[in-house]
Scaffold this motif. Structure first.
Motif, mmCIF file in Angstrom:
data_model
loop_
_atom_site.group_PDB
_atom_site.id
_atom_site.type_symbol
_atom_site.label_atom_id
_atom_site.label_comp_id
_atom_site.label_asym_id
_atom_site.label_seq_id
_atom_site.Cartn_x
_atom_site.Cartn_y
_atom_site.Cartn_z
ATOM 1 N N LEU A 18 7.564 -3.961 12.972
ATOM 2 C CA LEU A 18 7.066 -2.747 12.329
ATOM 3 C C LEU A 18 5.726 -3.001 11.654
ATOM 4 O O LEU A 18 4.844 -2.147 11.651
ATOM 5 N N TYR A 19 5.553 -4.191 11.054
ATOM 6 C CA TYR A 19 4.305 -4.516 10.378
ATOM 7 C C TYR A 19 3.139 -4.488 11.363
ATOM 8 O O TYR A 19 3.229 -5.006 12.469
ATOM 9 N N ARG A 26 4.727 4.751 6.665
ATOM 10 C CA ARG A 26 5.532 5.970 6.600
ATOM 11 C C ARG A 26 6.999 5.674 6.885
ATOM 12 O O ARG A 26 7.904 6.201 6.213
ATOM 13 N N ALA A 27 7.264 4.831 7.873
ATOM 14 C CA ALA A 27 8.647 4.493 8.218
ATOM 15 C C ALA A 27 9.337 3.769 7.066
ATOM 16 O O ALA A 27 10.495 4.045 6.732
ATOM 17 N N TRP A 28 8.622 2.832 6.428
ATOM 18 C CA TRP A 28 9.184 2.100 5.300
ATOM 19 C C TRP A 28 9.458 3.029 4.125
ATOM 20 O O TRP A 28 10.509 2.961 3.489
ATOM 21 N N VAL A 66 4.738 -0.175 -2.439
ATOM 22 C CA VAL A 66 5.054 -0.695 -1.107
ATOM 23 C C VAL A 66 6.464 -1.286 -1.119
ATOM 24 O O VAL A 66 7.433 -0.554 -1.132
ATOM 25 N N ASP A 67 6.616 -2.631 -1.163
ATOM 26 C CA ASP A 67 7.958 -3.215 -1.183
ATOM 27 C C ASP A 67 8.234 -3.975 -2.478
ATOM 28 O O ASP A 67 9.160 -4.782 -2.548
ATOM 29 N N ASP A 68 7.425 -3.726 -3.507
ATOM 30 C CA ASP A 68 7.667 -4.304 -4.832
ATOM 31 C C ASP A 68 8.251 -3.231 -5.733
ATOM 32 O O ASP A 68 7.727 -2.117 -5.803
#
Length: 390
Positions: A18-19, A26-28, A66-68
């Motif tokens: 995905l990255y 958008r997917a994340w 983001v992912d944090d």
């Protein structure tokens, strides 16, 4: 073209991570949004990166970059429950009490919270060879004007943009440098030697203020702020600069220094536009506070140092003087009538937003920084800094 013997009729299915894909972000976001809402977290309508859950009188808040994730609660029981729910969907590492986030060092002590980007600032100074330079007590010389028409030769655009970008990120915890960064960022397309020296002057100021951070203390005070504007400060476009800052009884929580989109015909008009821009920020901050169940009992006080601006905002009779002002800037009148905003006069010497609109002397700068909760990090934390905390 790839073909395998005796399997020419087959088609390969390419599995790609995905990255790196355009739709990855958008997917994340959709995935983590669905996951949080499935455990009763509600997305804040006014800041989509914030999720709030109020259940049984207990509140939990998650902030996402983001992912944090930054996770805070008002009751310890909520911590374990929420973590277990999240671990079902995600591979998580629990870093315990918040200490670092996006290059910002956070100290949580008994008397409050301190935030600083000292390590980031040190790295930036080392990158540009300024760490050992003599420091300056001010960011810019008073009444010094920069222009795009400067006759001096151009410099390396890439290096200049790298410096400006680094300074912009440092503004996350250093409101004192916002105006100077605003000025030097205007020349990123064609930077000249004069502009480069002005940017280096900002670095010299940072050398002497590496230990600065923002201090937040527990308080029950209401949201309040300051707004200000210069007049025709940009020597090229003759546009004015608006500045505002807001705090909740201690350190600043929101601030801005930005050039106005249109030319103001008078200092009163420039101040009126600045008041409206600040009032829009008031509305956003109040809505976020309501989402996290912070009671707002009265109108938010917005301090301004221009009495003519206040008169126009409170009394629409001045039609002949204001009919040319764009309709959007009259929004502040509606907010005053609805008792959402209360304009209050304060002398220029006490207006903390002054640092976002013009270059100030060292003494004035320090006075305003104290009002914003910005200054040297408390002495009891110096040991942590020396040991390498960022």
């Amino acid at each position: 073209m790839f073909e395998m013997l005796n399997s020419e009729h087959k088609v390969c299915k390419l599995k790609k991570a995905l990255y790196g894909l355009k739709q990855a972000s958008r997917a994340w976001n959709k995935w983590i949004d669905n996951s949080l809402q499935s455990i009763d977290f509600k997305q804040c309508a006014f800041d989509v990166s914030m999720y709030v859950r109020i259940k049984g009188g207990k509140q939990a808040i998650i902030i996402i970059y983001v992912d944090d994730l930054v996770f805070t609660v008002d009751h310890e029981e909520c911590i374990g429950q929420t973590q277990e729910c999240l671990k079902i969907e995600f591979e998580m590492i629990d870093l315990q009490i918040l200490q670092h986030f996006l290059g910002i060092k956070v100290w949580q002590i008994l008397i409050g919270i301190v935030m600083s980007q000292r390590k980031y600032a040190t790295k930036m100074l080392r990158t540009f060879g300024m760490l050992d330079n003599k420091s300056k007590s001010t960011l810019m010389e008073s009444n010094y004007k920069l222009s795009k028409e400067d006759p001096l030769p151009m410099i390396d655009i890439r290096k200049y943009r790298q410096l400006v970008g680094s300074l912009i990120f440092l503004c996350n915890t250093r409101p004192d440098i916002c105006f100077a960064v605003n000025v030097v960022s205007r020349f990123s397309n064609k930077p000249k030697e004069t502009h480069w020296k002005a940017a280096l002057r900002v670095l010299k100021y940072i050398v002497g203020t590496l230990n600065y951070g923002i201090f937040y203390k527990p308080t029950i005070d209401q949201l309040s702020g300051y707004c200000d504007s210069d007049w025709a400060g940009d020597s090229d476009s003759r546009k004015s600069v608006s500045g505002y800052c807001f705090s909740i009884g201690s350190g600043a929580v929101s601030w801005s220094s930005k050039k106005q989109p249109t030319v103001a015909l008078s200092s009163t008009e420039a101040e009126y536009k600045a008041a409206c821009i600040a009032a829009c920020e008031v509305v956003w901050l109040r809505r976020i506070l309501m989402d996290v169940a912070v009671p707002i009992r009265t109108a938010t006080v917005l301090r301004c140092d221009n009495q003519s601006c206040m008169a126009i905002a409170k009394n629409p009779v001045f039609h002949a003087r204001t009919k040319h002002i764009e309709i959007q800037y009259h929004y502040v009148r509606e907010l005053i009538n609805d008792e959402i905003v209360e304009l209050e006069y304060c002398p220029t010497s006490e207006n903390a937003a002054d640092i976002f609109t013009k270059a100030l002397g060292a003494e004035q700068l320090q006075q305003h920084l104290r009002r914003l909760g910005v200054g040297p990090i408390p002495s009891e934390l110096n040991g942590l800094i020396i040991e390498g905390a960022c």
